[in-house]
Design a protein around this motif. Structure first.
Motif, PDB file in Angstrom:
ATOM      1  N   GLY A   1       0.809  -1.212   0.000  1.00 40.07           N
ATOM      2  CA  GLY A   1       0.000   0.000   0.000  1.00 40.07           C
ATOM      3  C   GLY A   1       0.843   1.262   0.000  1.00 40.07           C
ATOM      4  O   GLY A   1       0.606   2.188  -0.789  1.00 40.07           O
ATOM      5  N   VAL A   2       1.854   1.325   0.881  1.00 37.81           N
ATOM      6  CA  VAL A   2       2.722   2.505   0.959  1.00 37.81           C
ATOM      7  C   VAL A   2       3.548   2.655  -0.313  1.00 37.81           C
ATOM      8  O   VAL A   2       3.676   3.760  -0.861  1.00 37.81           O
ATOM      9  CB  VAL A   2       3.642   2.415   2.198  1.00 37.81           C
ATOM     10  CG1 VAL A   2       4.703   3.511   2.168  1.00 37.81           C
ATOM     11  CG2 VAL A   2       2.820   2.516   3.470  1.00 37.81           C
ATOM     12  N   LEU A   3       4.120   1.554  -0.793  1.00 39.30           N
ATOM     13  CA  LEU A   3       4.944   1.610  -2.000  1.00 39.30           C
ATOM     14  C   LEU A   3       4.138   2.101  -3.193  1.00 39.30           C
ATOM     15  O   LEU A   3       4.562   3.013  -3.919  1.00 39.30           O
ATOM     16  CB  LEU A   3       5.534   0.225  -2.290  1.00 39.30           C
ATOM     17  CG  LEU A   3       6.371   0.119  -3.572  1.00 39.30           C
ATOM     18  CD1 LEU A   3       7.671   0.882  -3.418  1.00 39.30           C
ATOM     19  CD2 LEU A   3       6.651  -1.336  -3.916  1.00 39.30           C
ATOM     20  N   VAL A   4       2.975   1.508  -3.418  1.00 39.10           N
ATOM     21  CA  VAL A   4       2.151   1.891  -4.567  1.00 39.10           C
ATOM     22  C   VAL A   4       1.689   3.345  -4.443  1.00 39.10           C
ATOM     23  O   VAL A   4       1.682   4.092  -5.427  1.00 39.10           O
ATOM     24  CB  VAL A   4       0.940   0.943  -4.702  1.00 39.10           C
ATOM     25  CG1 VAL A   4      -0.037   1.454  -5.764  1.00 39.10           C
ATOM     26  CG2 VAL A   4       1.409  -0.460  -5.077  1.00 39.10           C
ATOM     27  N   ALA A   5       1.338   3.766  -3.237  1.00 41.37           N
ATOM     28  CA  ALA A   5       0.898   5.152  -3.038  1.00 41.37           C
ATOM     29  C   ALA A   5       2.017   6.144  -3.354  1.00 41.37           C
ATOM     30  O   ALA A   5       1.787   7.162  -4.030  1.00 41.37           O
ATOM     31  CB  ALA A   5       0.409   5.345  -1.605  1.00 41.37           C
ATOM     32  N   MET A   6       3.227   5.853  -2.882  1.00 40.56           N
ATOM     33  CA  MET A   6       4.351   6.748  -3.160  1.00 40.56           C
ATOM     34  C   MET A   6       4.647   6.814  -4.654  1.00 40.56           C
ATOM     35  O   MET A   6       4.831   7.894  -5.222  1.00 40.56           O
ATOM     36  CB  MET A   6       5.591   6.263  -2.405  1.00 40.56           C
ATOM     37  CG  MET A   6       5.534   6.454  -0.901  1.00 40.56           C
ATOM     38  SD  MET A   6       5.691   8.183  -0.400  1.00 40.56           S
ATOM     39  CE  MET A   6       7.395   8.526  -0.834  1.00 40.56           C
ATOM     40  N   LEU A   7       4.692   5.668  -5.301  1.00 42.00           N
ATOM     41  CA  LEU A   7       4.980   5.650  -6.737  1.00 42.00           C
ATOM     42  C   LEU A   7       3.845   6.283  -7.533  1.00 42.00           C
ATOM     43  O   LEU A   7       4.079   6.909  -8.571  1.00 42.00           O
ATOM     44  CB  LEU A   7       5.217   4.212  -7.203  1.00 42.00           C
ATOM     45  CG  LEU A   7       6.426   3.496  -6.586  1.00 42.00           C
ATOM     46  CD1 LEU A   7       6.566   2.096  -7.154  1.00 42.00           C
ATOM     47  CD2 LEU A   7       7.711   4.285  -6.825  1.00 42.00           C
ATOM     48  N   ALA A   8       2.602   6.133  -7.053  1.00 40.52           N
ATOM     49  CA  ALA A   8       1.457   6.744  -7.737  1.00 40.52           C
ATOM     50  C   ALA A   8       1.541   8.266  -7.683  1.00 40.52           C
ATOM     51  O   ALA A   8       1.090   8.951  -8.607  1.00 40.52           O
ATOM     52  CB  ALA A   8       0.154   6.263  -7.103  1.00 40.52           C
ATOM     53  N   MET A   9       2.118   8.805  -6.602  1.00 36.91           N
ATOM     54  CA  MET A   9       2.292  10.245  -6.513  1.00 36.91           C
ATOM     55  C   MET A   9       3.265  10.729  -7.587  1.00 36.91           C
ATOM     56  O   MET A   9       2.995  11.695  -8.304  1.00 36.91           O
ATOM     57  CB  MET A   9       2.794  10.632  -5.123  1.00 36.91           C
ATOM     58  CG  MET A   9       2.981  12.128  -4.947  1.00 36.91           C
ATOM     59  SD  MET A   9       3.232  12.644  -3.232  1.00 36.91           S
ATOM     60  CE  MET A   9       4.777  11.809  -2.848  1.00 36.91           C
ATOM     61  N   GLY A  10       4.413  10.040  -7.722  1.00 34.56           N
ATOM     62  CA  GLY A  10       5.380  10.413  -8.747  1.00 34.56           C
ATOM     63  C   GLY A  10       4.824  10.257 -10.147  1.00 34.56           C
ATOM     64  O   GLY A  10       5.030  11.113 -11.020  1.00 34.56           O
ATOM     65  N   GLU A  11       4.093   9.173 -10.382  1.00 33.86           N
ATOM     66  CA  GLU A  11       3.534   8.941 -11.710  1.00 33.86           C
ATOM     67  C   GLU A  11       2.459   9.966 -12.042  1.00 33.86           C
ATOM     68  O   GLU A  11       2.355  10.422 -13.185  1.00 33.86           O
ATOM     69  CB  GLU A  11       2.965   7.518 -11.797  1.00 33.86           C
ATOM     70  CG  GLU A  11       2.537   7.138 -13.188  1.00 33.86           C
ATOM     71  CD  GLU A  11       2.540   5.642 -13.425  1.00 33.86           C
ATOM     72  OE1 GLU A  11       1.594   5.152 -14.049  1.00 33.86           O
ATOM     73  OE2 GLU A  11       3.498   4.968 -12.987  1.00 33.86           O
ATOM     74  N   GLY A  12       1.654  10.345 -11.043  1.00 34.48           N
ATOM     75  CA  GLY A  12       0.624  11.343 -11.285  1.00 34.48           C
ATOM     76  C   GLY A  12       1.220  12.701 -11.608  1.00 34.48           C
ATOM     77  O   GLY A  12       0.748  13.395 -12.527  1.00 34.48           O
TER      78      GLY A  12
END
Length: 437
Positions: A81-92
């Motif tokens: 959950g934390v990993l995907v959320a952090m990477l989703a911020m960069g991708e967004g």
């Protein structure tokens, strides 16, 4: 002897770390191929069928060990959950800036400038730029270009009331034609020569006092909000006004950038060649898609590194949780494992049985963590500093690729967390295990 054991353990950890890095970098089709091979081995070979039989026994007993098993699931779900959320911020953030540009438009900056903030284009250079090859013409036969200024201003954030940087952009009337994706969704456009502003829909939501009809003070002068525009990109975070009015208010005597609509598919090549050939114009040109992509690279990389570091730290904790849980499970099932060994189950099926059980729990944790990240963060709007030291409003983007990455992390954690307990189960002396209560 102890030194040899220590070196062997160190080498094992190093090989596991390398293996995990390779595993996380594997593309989906390679992982799918490996899964097919393992599935075929389990179904078509005698050791494989024995592994499945032993695994069914362990999985059937999971409800009796649900408290301990949930440690693995929850721990891995937290990592994913934390990993995907952090990477989703960069991708967004990266997707927002990449979506801002176009191959049909170009931006001109002073030679060597990396962003508008450190660029200066003198007023006498603008007529020269308008005559260059590669610049498209509008319906009236004028050069389709917009000279622009960018001023950073402080505005109170809607959520906290604290001041944050916002980008106040001065544009010419041609800006609307150069960027056709921008449309007024409320109110009207600003009038030339008047202290009127239009605000992006992201800026209206991010800052206080930007509703249509409101008046705010910028540069010690009163400005009236007359409209709201939408673009679906980084411009949604900006405030726009007439360039000459902005230049007068802030005593700006030069421009910072010129955005140009290119003339056909060869327009960029023609424009670049014309700029290089004119010694009076020491300017650089890029397509706007290249320019905004470069602006996002630094922050996107930083977010990715931070996400990976935080995910790795959490993953180490999840691995230890899985190790403790599976060691306890193996100890609690010692007699059961020894009985299977006594009736013909060799070491490999026992190892595979424990590994399959751990991987199942890891898979459940990975799916749970990915689902939580998608439900909570996908489309969640935030703001961060962009290349011009102003806030850029963007949305988290939980893509299928990120969910797949999170799932591979989960399975990797399960692999490491189950391997050593599985090997211990296979090496458990039968006679000793049968005597344990």
């Amino acid at each position: 002897m102890k030194k040899k054991l220590w070196l062997w353990n160190l080498l094992s950890i190093l090989l596991l770390a390398i293996g995990l890095v390779v595993w996380i970098m594997l593309p989906w089709y390679v992982v799918l191929g490996l899964a097919v091979l393992v599935g075929a081995w389990l179904l078509l070979t005698r050791p494989g069928r024995l592994s499945l039989a032993a695994a069914r026994v362990g999985i059937a007993s999971l409800p009796q060990r649900w408290g301990a098993s949930s440690v693995i699931i929850v721990g891995i779900a937290g990592v994913v959950g934390v990993l995907v959320a952090m990477l989703a911020m960069g991708e967004g953030f990266q997707a927002t800036l990449k979506g801002t540009g176009s191959e049909q438009t170009a931006i001109i900056l002073r030679g060597g400038s990396q962003a508008e903030t450190n660029s200066v284009i003198t007023r006498d250079q603008l007529p020269l730029i308008s005559t260059l090859a590669g610049v498209a013409k509008d319906a009236q036969g004028r050069a389709a270009l917009s000279a622009e200024l960018s001023q950073v201003v402080n505005l109170p954030v809607a959520s906290t009331g604290e001041d944050a940087n916002a980008q106040f952009r001065g544009v010419s009337d041609a800006a609307w034609g150069v960027r056709p994706q921008i449309r007024i969704i409320e109110g009207r456009k600003f009038n030339v020569g008047v202290r009127e502003i239009v605000v992006g829909q992201g800026a209206r939501n991010q800052y206080r006092g930007l509703e249509v009809g409101k008046t705010l003070r910028l540069g010690n002068q009163a400005w009236t909000v007359v409209g709201v525009f939408a673009s679906g990109d980084a411009f949604d975070s900006e405030i726009w006004t007439d360039i000459e009015t902005l230049a007068s208010a802030y005593d700006r005597r030069a421009y910072q950038s010129v955005t140009i609509k290119l003339d056909g598919k060869d327009g960029f090549k023609q424009l670049k060649a014309a700029l290089d050939a004119d010694p009076r114009l020491k300017l650089d040109v890029q397509t706007t898609v290249d320019y905004y992509s470069k602006q996002s690279e630094g922050l996107a990389k930083l977010i990715k590194i931070l996400g990976t570091v935080i995910g790795t730290i959490m993953a180490i904790g999840a691995v230890f949780g899985a190790l403790n849980t599976m060691y306890a499970a193996v100890a609690g099932r010692a007699r059961e494992i020894a009985t299977m060994r006594a009736i013909g189950f060799r070491g490999l099926p026992v190892v595979m049985a424990v590994m399959l059980e751990t991987m199942l729990l890891a898979l459940l944790g990975g799916v749970l963590g990915g689902l939580i990240a998608w439900l909570v963060f996908n489309g969640y709007s935030v703001a961060t500093l962009g290349s011009n030291f102003s806030q850029v409003v963007f949305q988290f983007k939980v893509s299928p690729d990120l969910l797949w990455t999170g799932l591979k992390w989960a399975l990797g954690i399960g692999l490491v967390g189950g391997l050593f307990p599985a090997l211990r189960a296979a090496r458990l002396p039968i006679t000793t295990a049968l005597r344990e209560v």
